[in-house]
Design a protein around this motif. Structure first.
Motif, mmCIF file in Angstrom:
data_model
loop_
_atom_site.group_PDB
_atom_site.id
_atom_site.type_symbol
_atom_site.label_atom_id
_atom_site.label_comp_id
_atom_site.label_asym_id
_atom_site.label_seq_id
_atom_site.Cartn_x
_atom_site.Cartn_y
_atom_site.Cartn_z
ATOM 1 N N ALA A 1 -10.298 6.233 -0.322
ATOM 2 C CA ALA A 1 -9.593 5.280 0.551
ATOM 3 C C ALA A 1 -10.344 3.959 0.626
ATOM 4 C CB ALA A 1 -9.403 5.876 1.944
ATOM 5 N N HIS A 2 -11.674 4.012 0.709
ATOM 6 C CA HIS A 2 -12.454 2.770 0.730
ATOM 7 C C HIS A 2 -12.326 2.019 -0.590
ATOM 8 C CE1 HIS A 2 -14.046 2.987 4.660
ATOM 9 N NE2 HIS A 2 -14.906 3.949 4.460
ATOM 10 N N ALA A 3 -12.317 2.751 -1.697
ATOM 11 C CA ALA A 3 -12.168 2.100 -3.005
ATOM 12 C C ALA A 3 -10.821 1.386 -3.096
ATOM 13 C CB ALA A 3 -12.314 3.125 -4.125
ATOM 14 N N ALA A 4 -9.777 2.014 -2.617
ATOM 15 C CA ALA A 4 -8.452 1.389 -2.663
ATOM 16 C C ALA A 4 -8.431 0.093 -1.858
ATOM 17 C CB ALA A 4 -7.392 2.352 -2.135
ATOM 18 N N ALA A 5 -9.183 0.067 -0.755
ATOM 19 C CA ALA A 5 -9.237 -1.111 0.104
ATOM 20 C C ALA A 5 -10.283 -2.121 -0.362
ATOM 21 C CB ALA A 5 -9.519 -0.694 1.546
ATOM 22 N N LYS A 6 -10.978 -1.803 -1.479
ATOM 23 C CA LYS A 6 -12.035 -2.672 -2.024
ATOM 24 C C LYS A 6 -13.200 -2.822 -1.039
ATOM 25 C CE LYS A 6 -9.448 -3.993 -5.653
ATOM 26 N NZ LYS A 6 -8.397 -2.995 -5.678
ATOM 27 N N GLU A 7 -13.502 -1.749 -0.322
ATOM 28 C CA GLU A 7 -14.567 -1.743 0.676
ATOM 29 C C GLU A 7 -15.718 -0.851 0.221
ATOM 30 O OE1 GLU A 7 -11.508 -1.922 4.484
ATOM 31 O OE2 GLU A 7 -12.601 -0.080 4.057
ATOM 32 N N VAL B 1 -5.798 12.381 4.134
ATOM 33 C CA VAL B 1 -4.841 12.420 3.021
ATOM 34 C C VAL B 1 -3.810 11.310 3.196
ATOM 35 C CG1 VAL B 1 -2.906 13.779 2.073
ATOM 36 C CG2 VAL B 1 -5.171 14.826 2.349
ATOM 37 N N GLY B 2 -3.312 11.159 4.409
ATOM 38 C CA GLY B 2 -2.351 10.096 4.686
ATOM 39 C C GLY B 2 -2.941 8.718 4.436
ATOM 40 N N ARG B 3 -4.172 8.481 4.908
ATOM 41 C CA ARG B 3 -4.827 7.181 4.686
ATOM 42 C C ARG B 3 -5.055 6.920 3.216
ATOM 43 N NH1 ARG B 3 -9.442 7.985 8.693
ATOM 44 N NH2 ARG B 3 -8.059 8.844 10.220
ATOM 45 N N LEU B 4 -5.490 7.940 2.496
ATOM 46 C CA LEU B 4 -5.740 7.784 1.067
ATOM 47 C C LEU B 4 -4.458 7.414 0.330
ATOM 48 C CD1 LEU B 4 -7.875 8.264 -1.283
ATOM 49 C CD2 LEU B 4 -6.796 10.509 -1.495
ATOM 50 N N ALA B 5 -3.398 8.159 0.579
ATOM 51 C CA ALA B 5 -2.115 7.890 -0.086
ATOM 52 C C ALA B 5 -1.597 6.501 0.276
ATOM 53 C CB ALA B 5 -1.093 8.962 0.278
ATOM 54 N N ASP B 6 -1.685 6.136 1.541
ATOM 55 C CA ASP B 6 -1.222 4.809 1.970
ATOM 56 C C ASP B 6 -2.055 3.700 1.338
ATOM 57 O OD1 ASP B 6 0.687 6.033 3.558
ATOM 58 O OD2 ASP B 6 -0.384 5.682 5.450
ATOM 59 N N ALA B 7 -3.364 3.901 1.263
ATOM 60 C CA ALA B 7 -4.245 2.874 0.698
ATOM 61 C C ALA B 7 -3.933 2.615 -0.772
ATOM 62 C CB ALA B 7 -5.707 3.280 0.875
ATOM 63 N N TRP B 8 -3.713 3.681 -1.539
ATOM 64 C CA TRP B 8 -3.428 3.517 -2.965
ATOM 65 C C TRP B 8 -1.981 3.102 -3.207
ATOM 66 C CZ3 TRP B 8 -6.886 2.735 -6.602
ATOM 67 C CH2 TRP B 8 -8.193 3.169 -6.387
ATOM 68 N N SER C 1 -2.377 -4.075 -4.411
ATOM 69 C CA SER C 1 -3.714 -4.627 -4.677
ATOM 70 C C SER C 1 -4.759 -3.544 -4.945
ATOM 71 C CB SER C 1 -4.167 -5.496 -3.503
ATOM 72 O OG SER C 1 -4.233 -4.720 -2.314
ATOM 73 N N ALA C 2 -4.490 -2.312 -4.539
ATOM 74 C CA ALA C 2 -5.448 -1.230 -4.756
ATOM 75 C C ALA C 2 -5.724 -1.017 -6.243
ATOM 76 C CB ALA C 2 -4.951 0.067 -4.130
ATOM 77 N N PHE D 1 -9.456 2.957 -12.731
ATOM 78 C CA PHE D 1 -10.365 4.046 -13.074
ATOM 79 C C PHE D 1 -10.762 4.820 -11.813
ATOM 80 C CE2 PHE D 1 -14.730 5.598 -13.973
ATOM 81 C CZ PHE D 1 -14.437 6.456 -15.021
ATOM 82 N N ALA D 2 -11.077 4.105 -10.726
ATOM 83 C CA ALA D 2 -11.434 4.768 -9.466
ATOM 84 C C ALA D 2 -10.267 5.621 -8.963
ATOM 85 C CB ALA D 2 -11.835 3.731 -8.419
ATOM 86 N N GLY D 3 -9.060 5.102 -9.064
ATOM 87 C CA GLY D 3 -7.892 5.876 -8.647
ATOM 88 C C GLY D 3 -7.689 7.119 -9.500
#
Length: 190
Positions: free
Chosen positions: A58-64, A86-93, A97-98, A114-116
């Motif tokens: 989730a942090h990777a998707a947000a570039k954090e 799980v919800g945050r991860l799915a929403d973030a990706w 921009s993710a 690649f991170a995704g």
């Protein structure tokens, strides 16, 4: 968002939900110390590793950057902790921009796609580990397995050198794509 990113975001969401399906109270209650196919992990330690995957993804998707000390130990049961993650991860990706540019991921800057894809692989392979350890059948969608296998093949040499993958197992001649993925990561599907 391009079509590949839309497809990958959908795969990641489905892989995360499959993991959630295998981490409910019915699946895990009283099974904390069971061994898993992932040699160094019992069910609890594997659940902590998956907590790290959910949080880091989730942090990777947000570039954090992952905050120091995150995610920490699993202090509550996975069936309590995992669903909101799980919800945050799915929403973030799901954010366009993710999948663009580069992102911090497990201490290194990596291309965001690649991170995704690594997250998809981790959720799929370790989801199978968790299901197998608890005696539950595991299935994953063909496109999810194909993405996980593609990234696993890409990192296999370095993953074996670091101990993240075991020695490649020999899949049966009639092995399914999931069984071939598992063999590549050093697991033998039974």
């Amino acid at each position: 968002m391009n079509t590949d990113a839309v497809d990958l975001a959908g795969q990641l969401a489905r892989a995360a939900r499959t993991l959630q399906d295998h981490s409910g109270r019915e699946a895990l209650a009283g099974k904390r110390e069971l061994p898993t196919p992932c040699a160094d992990f019992d069910v609890h330690r594997l659940s902590e590793h998956l907590l790290g995957t959910l949080v880091a993804g989730a942090h990777a998707a947000a570039k954090e950057q992952l905050p120091a000390g995150a995610p920490g130990p699993l202090t509550e049961a996975p069936w309590i902790v995992f669903p909101p993650l799980v919800g945050r991860l799915a929403d973030a990706w799901a954010e366009p921009s993710a999948w663009e540019g580069e992102t911090p991921f497990f201490g290194r800057t990596r291309p965001a796609p690649f991170a995704g894809m690594i997250t998809i692989m981790e959720l799929t392979v370790h989801g199978w580990d968790l299901a197998t350890a608890t005696g539950r059948p595991f299935t994953a969608d063909d496109d999810v397995v194909a993405t996980a296998a593609a990234v696993a093949a890409r990192i296999a040499e370095n993953a074996r050198a670091s101990g993240a993958f075991g020695p490649e197992a020999e899949p049966a001649p009639d092995a399914t794509p999931l069984e071939r993925l598992l063999a590549l990561t050093g697991r033998k599907a039974v």
